[in-house]
Write an enzyme that holds these catalytic residues in place. Structure first.
Site, mmCIF file in Angstrom:
data_model
loop_
_atom_site.group_PDB
_atom_site.id
_atom_site.type_symbol
_atom_site.label_atom_id
_atom_site.label_comp_id
_atom_site.label_asym_id
_atom_site.label_seq_id
_atom_site.Cartn_x
_atom_site.Cartn_y
_atom_site.Cartn_z
ATOM 1 N N GLU A 186 0.858 -1.193 0.000
ATOM 2 C CA GLU A 186 0.000 0.000 0.000
ATOM 3 C C GLU A 186 0.896 1.246 0.000
ATOM 4 O O GLU A 186 0.986 1.964 1.005
ATOM 5 C CB GLU A 186 -0.931 -0.018 1.225
ATOM 6 C CG GLU A 186 -1.948 -1.157 1.174
ATOM 7 C CD GLU A 186 -2.716 -1.344 2.486
ATOM 8 O OE1 GLU A 186 -2.295 -0.737 3.501
ATOM 9 O OE2 GLU A 186 -3.709 -2.094 2.494
ATOM 10 N N GLU A 307 -6.576 -7.994 -0.975
ATOM 11 C CA GLU A 307 -7.030 -8.008 0.410
ATOM 12 C C GLU A 307 -8.498 -7.607 0.467
ATOM 13 O O GLU A 307 -8.900 -6.605 -0.143
ATOM 14 C CB GLU A 307 -6.223 -7.042 1.286
ATOM 15 C CG GLU A 307 -4.799 -7.475 1.571
ATOM 16 C CD GLU A 307 -4.092 -6.515 2.531
ATOM 17 O OE1 GLU A 307 -4.794 -5.782 3.275
ATOM 18 O OE2 GLU A 307 -2.851 -6.479 2.519
#
Length: 426
Positions: A186, A307
């Site tokens: 991320e 995710e």
């Protein structure tokens, strides 16, 4: 004249036969060093079907050496754990890894840590599962904010991040297409005002530069990495469509977009949010998957949701309804999902994503896991039916070439006969 016509005839026949054979070869190309180069990234994404994350383990940034694997309270990973995941029906394991605490300032990785990561990867890979291997909490390496404010930092971070991936890629260069690399987790400016709100155009450029440098570094290692399918995230791996529309991708035909989407937020992630999965939630997911299709899938760019999850709020029935709707919704566009599991499942509230208890080897929420697997299987079957014509060998083109060759040959023979009979005047 006869010699010229004969030469022309032979040339046309050879050309048509070559094109026909080439068309057949495209659909039946043999694997290169064990890597099935025929499979597109979209096909790989569909085959990944449903995944499970080995969360809060190799991605820990605490502890030292090999002890970091268990520093967040999870037991050491074993092959039995992975076999339990496979037995439930998951065919993909995402292995999040934090490399920076096991590497020097130039991106050279400690050999013992590399060997341990390889061992865990092999637990899944050797058991015929897909594996996603990434660089997870390596924010100090990426340092998006530092890259923005200092040109030297930018140059240094690009190089050491690329070198980090050269190390990883060289270790796994002989693995086939079932090993997928994911450049970053991320990537974002940690602590900034817009850290999770979408970032800025300048930050997007840094993320692209890092993705691009990593992809080139992987390709340069050769071997099967010349064909490796590579997942790349947008800023923060965000699900925000306003960011995804601006996402710039490396110029490479084996790229998959990586997205994290704990959605809808109120139901899935906010511990104080909704516990019921509603019609409004369904509409939000419908729009999200439709947007992903418009931005990427419809343009031939595959997507993997690396995710997703819904934290436990003692609302098992609604979590099952959510899981079914989510996985089916993504699956209709050929988007596989990998559920985040940090092994915190016996509690309720924030960050309680666990489905499988690694200490006991028992499923805490087998109902949710079973729902995900069943929904993914159903979505895959529908996708295979819808794409049957696209994935089956196309014999139309070689047949057309063969017919053209025969027609031209007949016309040439007729012309030769007419000339011999004197019907064509000089």
């Amino acid at each position: 004249m006869k010699k010229l016509l004969s030469f022309f005839t032979a040339l046309v026949i050879c050309l048509c036969l070559n094109l026909s054979l080439t068309a057949f070869a495209t659909d039946n190309e043999m694997p290169t060093n064990g890597f099935d180069t025929d499979k597109t990234s979209a096909q790989i994404a569909r085959e990944m079907k449903i995944g499970w994350n080995l969360g809060n383990t190799l991605d820990s940034w605490d502890g030292s050496g090999l002890d970091s694997e268990t520093s967040w309270g999870n037991p050491k990973t074993t092959e039995k754990m992975i076999l339990d995941i496979k037995a439930m029906g998951f065919n993909t394991v995402r292995v999040p890894v934090t490399w920076s605490i096991h590497a020097d300032s130039k991106g050279n990785i400690d050999s013992e840590w590399m060997a341990r990561v390889k061992e865990v990867v092999d637990y899944a890979y050797d058991n015929d599962m897909y594996v996603i291997l990434n660089s997870h909490h390596d924010d100090s390496y990426f340092d998006i904010g530092g890259c923005l404010s200092n040109e030297d930092t930018y140059a240094e971070n690009i190089e050491k991040t690329a070198n980090l991936w050269r190390n990883i890629a060289n270790t796994f260069k002989d693995y086939d297409e079932r090993l997928v690399f994911e450049t970053m987790n991320e990537p974002r400016t940690v602590g900034s005002e817009n850290e999770w709100l979408g970032g800025t155009d300048e930050e997007y450029k840094i993320v692209f530069a890092l993705n691009d440098a990593i992809v080139k570094a992987i390709r340069a290692t050769g071997g099967n990495n010349a064909y490796r399918h590579i997942m790349v995230p947008a800023y923060a791996a965000t699900p925000l469509t306003k960011v995804l529309r601006k996402m710039e991708l490396p110029e490479d035909d084996r790229i998959i977009v990586s997205i994290h989407a704990y959605s809808p937020y109120s139901f899935a992630m906010d511990e104080n949010g909704a516990t019921d999965f509603t019609k409004s939630d369904k509409k939000e997911l419908d729009k999200f998957f439709s947007d992903l299709n418009k931005i990427f899938i419809s343009k031939g760019i595959p997507v993997v949701i690396g995710e997703f999850g819904a934290t436990n709020k003692n609302n098992l029935e609604d979590r099952c309804k959510w899981a079914e709707y989510y996985v089916k919704g993504a699956g209709q566009y050929g988007i596989p999902c990998a559920v985040w599991d940090n092994n915190i499942g016996t509690e309720s509230g924030a960050e309680c994503w666990g489905l499988y208890d690694r200490a006991t080897g028992e499923w805490v929420f087998p109902e949710i896991a079973e729902t995900m697997v069943k929904s993914a299987d159903g979505a895959l079957k529908n996708t295979e039916i819808n794409n049957a014509q696209k994935t089956s060998p196309d014999v139309t083109l070689p047949i057309i070439f063969a017919v053209i060759a025969v027609v031209i040959l007949i016309l040439i023979i007729i012309l030769i006969k007419q000339k011999n009979r004197g019907f064509i005047k000089r």
